[in-house]
Design a protein around this motif. Structure first.
Motif, PDB file in Angstrom:
ATOM      1  N   THR A  60       0.834  -1.200   0.000  1.00  0.00           N
ATOM      2  CA  THR A  60       0.000   0.000   0.000  1.00  0.00           C
ATOM      3  C   THR A  60       0.867   1.247   0.000  1.00  0.00           C
ATOM      4  N   TRP A  61       1.890   1.233   0.846  1.00  0.00           N
ATOM      5  CA  TRP A  61       2.794   2.379   0.922  1.00  0.00           C
ATOM      6  C   TRP A  61       3.489   2.601  -0.420  1.00  0.00           C
ATOM      7  N   LEU A  62       3.994   1.523  -1.002  1.00  0.00           N
ATOM      8  CA  LEU A  62       4.724   1.633  -2.264  1.00  0.00           C
ATOM      9  C   LEU A  62       3.821   2.169  -3.374  1.00  0.00           C
ATOM     10  N   ARG A 127      -9.816   8.630   0.795  1.00  0.00           N
ATOM     11  CA  ARG A 127      -8.996   9.101  -0.323  1.00  0.00           C
ATOM     12  C   ARG A 127      -8.190   7.942  -0.917  1.00  0.00           C
ATOM     13  N   GLN A 128      -7.645   7.105  -0.064  1.00  0.00           N
ATOM     14  CA  GLN A 128      -6.818   5.994  -0.527  1.00  0.00           C
ATOM     15  C   GLN A 128      -7.621   5.013  -1.391  1.00  0.00           C
ATOM     16  N   VAL A 129      -8.786   4.594  -0.918  1.00  0.00           N
ATOM     17  CA  VAL A 129      -9.562   3.614  -1.695  1.00  0.00           C
ATOM     18  C   VAL A 129     -10.072   4.225  -3.001  1.00  0.00           C
ATOM     19  N   LEU A 130     -10.453   5.495  -2.972  1.00  0.00           N
ATOM     20  CA  LEU A 130     -10.920   6.136  -4.200  1.00  0.00           C
ATOM     21  C   LEU A 130      -9.780   6.313  -5.198  1.00  0.00           C
ATOM     22  N   ALA A 131      -8.607   6.685  -4.703  1.00  0.00           N
ATOM     23  CA  ALA A 131      -7.452   6.852  -5.596  1.00  0.00           C
ATOM     24  C   ALA A 131      -7.061   5.529  -6.236  1.00  0.00           C
ATOM     25  N   LEU A 132      -7.038   4.479  -5.441  1.00  0.00           N
ATOM     26  CA  LEU A 132      -6.666   3.177  -6.001  1.00  0.00           C
ATOM     27  C   LEU A 132      -7.706   2.714  -7.023  1.00  0.00           C
ATOM     28  N   ALA A 133      -8.983   2.952  -6.740  1.00  0.00           N
ATOM     29  CA  ALA A 133     -10.033   2.496  -7.643  1.00  0.00           C
ATOM     30  C   ALA A 133     -10.107   3.342  -8.917  1.00  0.00           C
ATOM     31  N   ALA A 144      -9.355  -3.971  -1.649  1.00  0.00           N
ATOM     32  CA  ALA A 144      -9.433  -4.599  -0.327  1.00  0.00           C
ATOM     33  C   ALA A 144      -8.186  -5.438  -0.055  1.00  0.00           C
ATOM     34  N   ALA A 145      -7.742  -6.185  -1.057  1.00  0.00           N
ATOM     35  CA  ALA A 145      -6.543  -7.008  -0.882  1.00  0.00           C
ATOM     36  C   ALA A 145      -5.302  -6.141  -0.684  1.00  0.00           C
ATOM     37  N   MET A 146      -5.222  -5.046  -1.418  1.00  0.00           N
ATOM     38  CA  MET A 146      -4.042  -4.180  -1.334  1.00  0.00           C
ATOM     39  C   MET A 146      -3.970  -3.431  -0.004  1.00  0.00           C
ATOM     40  N   THR A 147      -5.131  -3.010   0.494  1.00  0.00           N
ATOM     41  CA  THR A 147      -5.133  -2.215   1.716  1.00  0.00           C
ATOM     42  C   THR A 147      -5.264  -3.057   2.975  1.00  0.00           C
ATOM     43  N   THR A 153     -15.826  -2.889   3.997  1.00  0.00           N
ATOM     44  CA  THR A 153     -15.295  -1.609   4.464  1.00  0.00           C
ATOM     45  C   THR A 153     -14.835  -0.756   3.289  1.00  0.00           C
ATOM     46  N   VAL A 154     -14.214  -1.407   2.302  1.00  0.00           N
ATOM     47  CA  VAL A 154     -13.790  -0.669   1.101  1.00  0.00           C
ATOM     48  C   VAL A 154     -15.016  -0.076   0.412  1.00  0.00           C
ATOM     49  N   LYS A 155     -16.070  -0.873   0.259  1.00  0.00           N
ATOM     50  CA  LYS A 155     -17.288  -0.375  -0.385  1.00  0.00           C
ATOM     51  C   LYS A 155     -17.886   0.789   0.396  1.00  0.00           C
ATOM     52  N   SER A 156     -17.905   0.655   1.718  1.00  0.00           N
ATOM     53  CA  SER A 156     -18.451   1.718   2.561  1.00  0.00           C
ATOM     54  C   SER A 156     -17.627   2.996   2.435  1.00  0.00           C
TER      55      SER A 156
END
Length: 184
Positions: A60-62, A127-133, A144-147, A153-156
């Motif tokens: 996730t950090w990378l 912000r993180q989940v939206l940026a990744l998606a 979900a797997a990456m974070t 929770t990702v969907k929420s």
């Protein structure tokens, strides 16, 4: 890790493809994406203490670092292009060529800037989940797997984040989805 090229190679084998894929989606240019990935891995190799395992998973950090470096690279390339386009010496009016061109790209960049600003106002986890998606193109399951958080929770987080973005961007948009301020 510092100076251990074997360990760096192992990390590259594990995360290099994801990193390049993300950089390629953001940068569009293959060469620029390769430069970004190389820059990220070299930065980590030179100073592995930049990653704090207490704050999250390495992947996730990378990928977050790849995202930031990719956006910086795109901005840097855009600024270079603006500086290298020659300005008109005479005072005659310049006419844009017919058809879609850089103006549409520029307007898109303005809208994208508003979206980035609004994203910056969201809590980090949204912000993180939206940026990744959306910037990374990953599915909710991949996010979900990456974070390392459950899919629900990702969907929420995405649902709440998109709702907040609508509230933040709503005043900027006029009826019909056009940006305020006369931009079309």
């Amino acid at each position: 890790m510092s100076g251990d090229s074997t360990a760096l190679g192992d990390l590259y084998d594990r995360f290099g493809r994801q990193a390049y894929s993300l950089a390629r989606r953001i940068c569009v240019d293959e060469g620029l994406a390769e430069d970004v990935v190389q820059e990220v891995f070299l930065a980590f190799w030179r100073d592995p203490s930049r990653f704090d395992p207490e704050r999250g998973k390495f992947g996730t950090w990378l990928l977050t670092l790849v995202h930031h470096k990719s956006v910086d690279a795109v901005r840097r390339e855009s600024a270079i292009r603006r500086r290298t386009v020659p300005a008109s010496d005479d005072e005659t009016e310049w006419n844009a060529p017919a058809g879609p061109g850089a103006d549409e790209g520029a307007l898109g960049a303005v809208v994208a800037g508003h979206v980035r600003e609004a994203l910056g106002e969201l809590p980090a986890e949204q912000r993180q989940v939206l940026a990744l998606a959306y910037y990374g193109g990953y599915t909710q399951r991949e996010v979900a797997a990456m974070t390392g958080v459950p899919l629900g929770t990702v969907k929420s987080r995405m649902f709440t984040g998109v709702a907040r973005l609508r509230n933040l961007l709503g005043p900027l948009m006029e009826a019909g989805g056009e940006p305020a301020g006369g931009m079309t």
